[in-house]
Design a protein around this motif. Structure first.
Motif, PDB file in Angstrom:
ATOM      1  N   LEU A 138      -9.140 -21.154  -0.378  1.00  0.00           N
ATOM      2  CA  LEU A 138     -10.032 -22.006  -0.269  1.00  0.00           C
ATOM      3  C   LEU A 138     -11.147 -21.523   0.095  1.00  0.00           C
ATOM      4  O   LEU A 138     -12.453 -21.057  -0.011  1.00  0.00           O
ATOM      5  N   TYR A 139     -11.128 -20.952   1.218  1.00  0.00           N
ATOM      6  CA  TYR A 139     -12.005 -20.432   2.679  1.00  0.00           C
ATOM      7  C   TYR A 139     -11.880 -19.028   1.935  1.00  0.00           C
ATOM      8  O   TYR A 139     -13.056 -18.714   2.127  1.00  0.00           O
ATOM      9  N   GLU A 140     -10.943 -18.661   1.428  1.00  0.00           N
ATOM     10  CA  GLU A 140     -11.179 -16.856   0.797  1.00  0.00           C
ATOM     11  C   GLU A 140     -12.171 -17.469   0.151  1.00  0.00           C
ATOM     12  O   GLU A 140     -13.635 -16.298  -0.064  1.00  0.00           O
ATOM     13  N   LYS A 141     -12.321 -18.568  -1.573  1.00  0.00           N
ATOM     14  CA  LYS A 141     -13.733 -18.423  -2.657  1.00  0.00           C
ATOM     15  C   LYS A 141     -14.627 -18.829  -1.453  1.00  0.00           C
ATOM     16  O   LYS A 141     -15.770 -18.748  -2.061  1.00  0.00           O
ATOM     17  N   ALA A 142     -14.822 -19.878  -0.772  1.00  0.00           N
ATOM     18  CA  ALA A 142     -16.052 -19.884  -0.132  1.00  0.00           C
ATOM     19  C   ALA A 142     -16.798 -18.879   0.620  1.00  0.00           C
ATOM     20  O   ALA A 142     -18.305 -19.343   0.874  1.00  0.00           O
ATOM     21  N   ALA A 143     -15.923 -18.448   0.809  1.00  0.00           N
ATOM     22  CA  ALA A 143     -17.218 -17.339   1.648  1.00  0.00           C
ATOM     23  C   ALA A 143     -17.889 -16.249   0.419  1.00  0.00           C
ATOM     24  O   ALA A 143     -18.216 -14.669   0.969  1.00  0.00           O
ATOM     25  N   GLU A 144     -17.349 -16.134  -0.311  1.00  0.00           N
ATOM     26  CA  GLU A 144     -18.234 -15.514  -1.881  1.00  0.00           C
ATOM     27  C   GLU A 144     -18.969 -16.301  -2.707  1.00  0.00           C
ATOM     28  O   GLU A 144     -19.830 -15.510  -3.144  1.00  0.00           O
ATOM     29  N   VAL A 145     -18.929 -18.049  -2.399  1.00  0.00           N
ATOM     30  CA  VAL A 145     -20.158 -17.840  -3.405  1.00  0.00           C
ATOM     31  C   VAL A 145     -21.601 -18.443  -3.108  1.00  0.00           C
ATOM     32  O   VAL A 145     -21.475 -19.453  -3.779  1.00  0.00           O
ATOM     33  N   GLY A 146     -21.306 -18.622  -1.795  1.00  0.00           N
ATOM     34  CA  GLY A 146     -22.511 -19.090  -0.896  1.00  0.00           C
ATOM     35  C   GLY A 146     -24.334 -18.559  -1.664  1.00  0.00           C
ATOM     36  O   GLY A 146     -24.210 -18.080  -3.467  1.00  0.00           O
ATOM     37  N   VAL A 147     -25.202 -18.469  -1.945  1.00  0.00           N
ATOM     38  CA  VAL A 147     -26.874 -18.234  -1.788  1.00  0.00           C
ATOM     39  C   VAL A 147     -27.147 -16.961  -2.195  1.00  0.00           C
ATOM     40  O   VAL A 147     -27.380 -16.625  -2.699  1.00  0.00           O
ATOM     41  N   LEU A 148     -26.780 -16.558  -1.194  1.00  0.00           N
ATOM     42  CA  LEU A 148     -26.723 -14.968  -1.110  1.00  0.00           C
ATOM     43  C   LEU A 148     -25.684 -13.974  -1.914  1.00  0.00           C
ATOM     44  O   LEU A 148     -25.550 -12.855  -2.754  1.00  0.00           O
ATOM     45  N   SER A 149     -25.295 -14.567  -3.293  1.00  0.00           N
ATOM     46  CA  SER A 149     -23.925 -14.657  -4.054  1.00  0.00           C
ATOM     47  C   SER A 149     -25.234 -13.710  -5.372  1.00  0.00           C
ATOM     48  O   SER A 149     -24.393 -13.093  -6.212  1.00  0.00           O
ATOM     49  N   THR A 150     -26.407 -15.056  -5.527  1.00  0.00           N
ATOM     50  CA  THR A 150     -27.814 -14.039  -6.058  1.00  0.00           C
ATOM     51  C   THR A 150     -28.311 -12.830  -5.355  1.00  0.00           C
ATOM     52  O   THR A 150     -29.051 -13.218  -4.541  1.00  0.00           O
ATOM     53  N   GLU A 151     -28.570 -12.270  -6.097  1.00  0.00           N
ATOM     54  CA  GLU A 151     -28.574 -10.928  -5.275  1.00  0.00           C
ATOM     55  C   GLU A 151     -30.776 -10.682  -5.639  1.00  0.00           C
ATOM     56  O   GLU A 151     -31.067 -10.536  -4.802  1.00  0.00           O
ATOM     57  N   ASN A 152     -30.621 -10.907  -6.810  1.00  0.00           N
ATOM     58  CA  ASN A 152     -32.484 -10.675  -7.372  1.00  0.00           C
ATOM     59  C   ASN A 152     -32.539 -11.762  -5.665  1.00  0.00           C
ATOM     60  O   ASN A 152     -32.500 -13.271  -6.453  1.00  0.00           O
ATOM     61  N   GLU A 153     -33.486 -11.830  -5.558  1.00  0.00           N
ATOM     62  CA  GLU A 153     -34.181 -12.454  -3.594  1.00  0.00           C
ATOM     63  C   GLU A 153     -35.198 -13.702  -4.634  1.00  0.00           C
ATOM     64  O   GLU A 153     -34.882 -14.838  -4.402  1.00  0.00           O
ATOM     65  N   ASP A 154     -35.772 -13.538  -6.290  1.00  0.00           N
ATOM     66  CA  ASP A 154     -36.462 -15.259  -6.636  1.00  0.00           C
ATOM     67  C   ASP A 154     -36.193 -15.601  -7.278  1.00  0.00           C
ATOM     68  O   ASP A 154     -36.527 -16.592  -7.269  1.00  0.00           O
TER      69      ASP A 154
END
Length: 562
Positions: A126-142
């Motif tokens: 769970l913790y490993e996946k949690a580090a991957e799926v935050g807001v920064l996982s969307t690359e395009n800033e807009d």
């Protein structure tokens, strides 16, 4: 970085908290919240697929809104609880998918986003996946900015929907939008224009859900009435109630009746004193303290137990942690928790009450009274007086200074603004932003107080209702032609919903402070400025002059004689 959270106004350097949250949330909890929100989006996506084929699952609807509520700033700091909820979400998703496949037909993993299929049981996974799926996982800033704006607006909607649901009021269209909006944040085919459309639609749903909550409150407890609330203390043991949940307060008042224990409100619970249903309780004696961020000193001085019913919890000092109780979706590791209702029975506050009997009375920190209870019904009962005062030039206009309070010294701006506004301007407020000026002696205009406090941030619907009713009564086609200016403070995600609600009704020229949200990209800010003339607050002097110009430009304000 060990975490990334930019959802509140106090985020570090107005960018993001990357080591630990200013709110006190640690990286472990922040990342699990990211995973939980991602999972809820996946569950919403599957629920949307099911809804298209006539399947609506009540447990899924409620789980999603309560889950989102738990991730709002200053609500839940318990990583173990989030692990349990994530696993419960997996189980709900399995059940919904099984029902769908039994009633409609098979659905392939390849046809669903990963958030709707991924699962694991071990904490490490769970913790490993949690580090991957935050807001920064969307690359395009807009795109990321719009997804965040939509998600945070939906979090506010979910909080309001949950409050109404507890009181027996709900509307399927609100739950349906929560699911549809969340699902859209996983859809990489959504264009920027489509996301902007959903953001604006979230504002419309925000108005709808706040109206539902207003109806739930007033049908259960009566319409708030203008009330002077005592801010002193009595010489008896007491319980302090903070947060927003009136149902919790009602049940606590019933269970403390005749027990020799007084009940005080704190923070956003202050407006409860204006509801007629609570007048019958002689041991419901007043409000203690100020806005949420001052609770370290105020909870210490109170001496008795404190009940946190919703968001606004600050991690407690050890000296009073053992008498800080949580309930509902509020949790903090090690704090005693009052469990939820079962089978329609009230919550059991007996442990809290017995604890109170063993404590000293509150220490007096101030005396006097504060006015409250100027929700839409009370204000509109005097609509003719207000209109006559505007037409006679006695009231130049209104400044909406609702929203949230916070720790930043820059928020003294709102105190100084209230002091600097001329005597013919009325302040409309709701939310804990009022604590910056509600104890000032600002006087009245023909018996109408210069600070009209409509209640909690949950009661922000009143501010919009007052504007819409005045618009109709005065025959004004454009809401922006009313002599009303908006100078709003924000902190957390319910305030985002209120902002979007105002925009959905065409309100322009809103000042927002003390900073613009960190999660807005430059492009999204440009869109908001171009479409709605949103602007950051400036100095008190500059904004005061601009606000007065806006009020005087209203065609309803009489032109002063030369």
């Amino acid at each position: 970085m060990s975490m990334y959270c930019d959802q509140c106004q106090e985020t570090i350097d107005n960018e993001a908290c990357t080591v630990t949250g200013v709110c006190g949330k640690d990286a472990q909890t922040a990342n699990l919240q990211d995973l939980f929100v991602w999972e809820l989006k996946g569950l919403a996506y599957l629920a949307e697929e099911a809804r298209a084929d006539g399947i609506v699952d009540q447990d899924v609807r409620v789980f999603i809104v309560e889950g989102l509520f738990s991730t709002i700033t200053n609500v839940n700091f318990d990583p173990e609880w989030f692990e349990e909820q994530i696993r419960e979400g997996f189980e709900l998703r399995r059940q919904l998918r099984e029902r769908y496949e039994n009633e409609v037909g098979p659905i392939e993993d390849a046809d669903l986003p990963e958030a709707a299929t991924w699962e694991a049981d071990e904490s490490a996974a769970l913790y490993e996946k949690a580090a991957e799926v935050g807001v920064l996982s969307t690359e395009n800033e807009d795109v990321r900015s719009l997804r965040e704006l939509l998600t945070y607006g939906i979090k506010g909607i979910a909080a309001y929907a949950d409050h109404a649901y507890v009181l027996g009021e709900q509307k399927d269209e609100v739950f349906a939008f929560v699911q549809r909006g969340l699902a859209a944040t996983l859809d990489d085919t959504k264009s920027v224009d489509e996301l902007i459309g959903l953001v604006l639609e979230s504002g419309e749903v925000g108005v709808e859900v706040m109206e539902i909550l207003d109806s739930a409150h007033t049908s259960t407890y009566g319409h708030p009435e203008p009330t002077e609330v005592d801010i002193g203390v009595r010489d008896r043991p007491a319980i302090l109630v903070s947060g927003h949940d009136l149902k919790d307060l009602e049940e606590l008042l019933e269970q403390t009746e005749g027990e020799g224990v007084d009940v005080y409100t704190h923070g956003e619970m202050l407006p409860a004193h204006a509801y007629p249903a609570f007048e019958e309780y002689d041991h419901f004696v007043g409000n203690y303290g100020n806005a949420w961020w001052q609770q370290h000193d105020e909870f210490e001085a109170f001496n008795g137990p404190v009940l946190m019913t919703t968001n606004c919890l600050v991690p407690p000092n050890d000296s009073y942690a053992d008498r800080t109780y949580t309930t509902g979706v509020v949790r903090f590791p090690g704090l005693p928790h009052v469990e939820d209702r079962e089978d329609g029975e009230p919550k059991d506050f007996s442990r809290l009450i017995e604890h109170a009997k063993e404590t000293e009375p509150p220490e007096e920190i101030e005396t006097g009274t504060v006015p409250n209870g100027f929700a839409h019904n009370a204000v509109l009962d005097r609509a003719e007086d207000v209109i006559e005062a505007i037409q006679a030039g006695d009231i130049r206009g209104f400044v909406v200074m609702g929203g949230c309070d916070g720790r930043h010294p820059e928020r003294e701006y709102y105190t100084e603004m209230a002091k600097s506004l001329p005597d013919d301007v009325i302040i409309l407020t709701a939310g804990c932003a009022k604590y910056r000026y509600n104890k000032l002696d600002l006087g009245d205009i023909g018996g109408i107080p210069r600070v009209l406090d409509a209640g909690q941030c949950n009661d922000s619907y009143s501010l919009l209702k007052i504007a819409m009713e005045l618009q109709e009564a005065l025959g004004v086609e454009d809401i922006n032609d009313l002599p009303i200016a908006y100078d709003i403070a924000w902190y957390e995600q319910k305030a985002v919903t209120v902002l979007l609600a105002l925009l959905s009704q065409g309100v322009e020229g809103i000042r927002l402070g003390p900073t613009l949200p960190a999660f807005l990209s430059d492009t999204v800010v440009e869109v908001l400025v171009e479409e709605f003339d949103i602007k950051p607050v400036d100095s008190v002097e500059a904004d005061r002059e601009a606000i007065l110009e806006e009020l005087e430009s209203s065609p309803l304000v009489p032109t002063p004689p030369a």
